[in-house]
Scaffold this active site. Structure first.
Site, mmCIF file in Angstrom:
data_model
loop_
_atom_site.group_PDB
_atom_site.id
_atom_site.type_symbol
_atom_site.label_atom_id
_atom_site.label_comp_id
_atom_site.label_asym_id
_atom_site.label_seq_id
_atom_site.Cartn_x
_atom_site.Cartn_y
_atom_site.Cartn_z
ATOM 1 N N GLU A 285 0.833 -1.220 0.000
ATOM 2 C CA GLU A 285 0.000 0.000 0.000
ATOM 3 C C GLU A 285 0.865 1.266 0.000
ATOM 4 O O GLU A 285 0.554 2.231 -0.685
ATOM 5 C CB GLU A 285 -0.931 0.020 1.215
ATOM 6 C CG GLU A 285 -2.007 -1.068 1.220
ATOM 7 C CD GLU A 285 -2.935 -0.989 0.018
ATOM 8 O OE1 GLU A 285 -3.223 0.132 -0.440
ATOM 9 O OE2 GLU A 285 -3.348 -2.043 -0.488
ATOM 10 N N ASP A 365 3.826 -4.293 -5.776
ATOM 11 C CA ASP A 365 4.369 -5.580 -5.313
ATOM 12 C C ASP A 365 5.895 -5.537 -5.298
ATOM 13 O O ASP A 365 6.546 -5.983 -4.350
ATOM 14 C CB ASP A 365 3.918 -6.721 -6.243
ATOM 15 C CG ASP A 365 2.501 -7.190 -5.938
ATOM 16 O OD1 ASP A 365 1.949 -6.773 -4.905
ATOM 17 O OD2 ASP A 365 1.955 -7.979 -6.731
HETATM 18 ZN ZN LIG Z 1 -2.566 -2.647 -4.662
#
Ligand SMILES: [Zn+2]
Length: 419
Positions: A285, A365
């Site tokens: 996030e 990621d």
């Molecule tokens: Zn995401």
């Protein structure tokens, strides 16, 4: 000319329905074929029980089957609203009702817009009820009680009225009195409105639906703060949200802007994840934030909004648009028609927006993997989320390209292992 307007709309409308139906059927077949042909997909083998895998297949099939009927039903509703004489009838009623509200500016237009919204929300009720108390309950996800469901709906209506009415008054005022470039002024107003919403939503609106509590002192909180420090993510707080009162699905997000931004963790996520996994989700996030993904998405949306408002300003002058649907030309009729008719056009923008969103997911990621040293915790968190949410492990590639805002779990794991 009217026939041309209706013909063009119907062609686009039917095309959308066909594309949607074909994608859904392809996806269902693909999942069925894969689940019967082989065992659990390789990337998740050993991490998911055969029972859970079977359950995820059943859940996917049940949702796809439900989509068949809800899609067809939604189409019928739109056709009835547009061609069943409902709009002209309601337009006349709104004029009559507006006489009873002399103090409300643009009462006629506001009542018309609210009336159409009400018809849609009423028509959508059976679909929403079945999704919540039928489908989601059958797979153990639904935790919403009838009482909570009703209060949620009522709160939604109250919010719609107290925010929607002043919003519409300003828009109608600009359309009436801001001259040729009213669409530009309206654009600026809506952009400003969105900006205010981003600030106000977490503080005033979200707490009306959920309880937010600061995350308890402990190793997770300490490590989140240390992580924030490391990547330069200043926040006014980390909160947990009682999402388990509605659903067993889990997630995390951050909201707000500048120093007022806060991290929100679903209580379901805390229950289902280890500290390492939870931290990986937060690193992901923070990656979105550090790489300006949210700002970028907002800019893209604003570009689309300005184009839409400009088109609306052109269509306002186009009389056959109104007469094709039995309406007298007016600003409120234009607004409602535009939002009803634009669906079959914006539908084709969905894969573009999703493509951009998927690129952001890969980047976030990667950010998490780099920040935490390796991708192991991120991979574990993804697998955990996939298993607990019974996500579709093998969507048809066309289906996921069109509809998925996130890459599939297999794609994300592959990218993590490659990076
Ligand atoms: Zn995401």
């Amino acid at each position: 000319m009217e026939q041309l307007v209706i013909g063009l709309f119907l062609i686009l409308f039917v095309c959308e329905f066909i594309v949607e139906a074909v994608l859904n059927e392809l996806n269902l077949r693909y999942v069925r074929a894969r689940s019967s042909a082989s065992d659990i997909p390789e990337f998740i083998a050993g991490k998911m029980s055969a029972g859970d895998y079977n359950q995820s297949v059943q859940y996917t099939l049940a949702r796809g089957n439900f989509q068949r009927y809800s899609e067809a039903y939604g189409r019928v509703v739109t056709l009835v609203v547009l061609f069943g004489g409902l709009l002209p009838l309601w337009d006349r009623w709104a004029i009559a009702l507006a006489d009873a509200l002399p103090a409300l500016p643009y009462a006629n237009g506001i009542l018309f817009c609210f009336g159409v919204a009400f018809v849609y929300s009423l028509a959508g009720l059976p679909v929403s009820l079945y999704a919540t108390f039928g489908l989601e309950a059958r797979f153990g996800f639904n935790k919403t009680t009838w009482r909570l469901y009703l209060t949620d709906r009522l709160k939604g209506i109250v919010l719609g009225v107290i925010i929607g009415a002043p919003f519409l008054i300003v828009v109608f005022e600009l359309m009436d009195n801001a001259g040729r470039y009213w669409w530009l002024w309206t654009f600026l107003f809506i952009a400003g409105f969105q900006f205010v919403t981003i600030i106000v939503y977490p503080i005033l609106i979200a707490p009306w639906f959920n309880k937010f509590a600061p995350l308890k002192e402990g190793p997770l909180r300490d490590r989140i703060l240390a992580l924030g420090e490391k990547v330069g993510f200043k926040t006014s707080g980390i909160f947990t949200m009682d999402s388990s009162k509605r659903s067993g699905h889990s997630n995390a997000y951050f909201t707000g802007i500048g120093k007022a931004k806060r991290i929100v963790l679903f209580d379901t996520l805390l229950e289902q994840m280890t500290i390492d996994q939870g931290l990986a989700v937060l690193a992901h996030e923070m990656g979105h934030y550090k790489m300006n993904h949210i700002r970028r998405m907002l800019v893209v949306q604003l570009v689309f909004l300005s184009i839409a408002l400009y088109l609306l300003s052109l269509l306002l002058e186009f009389r056959p648009l109104f007469s094709a649907f039995g309406l007298n030309p007016s600003n409120h009729a234009a607004l409602v028609l535009f939002s009803l008719l634009s669906g079959p056009v914006t539908f084709y923008l969905e894969p573009l927006m999703n493509g951009l969103s998927r690129r952001h997911e890969y980047e976030a990621d990667r950010f998490a993997a780099l920040t935490l040293g390796d991708g192991k915790a991120m991979e574990e968190a993804l697998i955990n989320l996939t298993v607990k949410n019974l996500s579709n492990l093998t969507p048809h590639p066309w289906y996921s390209t069109y509809h998925y805002s996130h890459p599939t779990t297999a794609e994300r794991i592959q990218a993590l292992r490659g990076s």
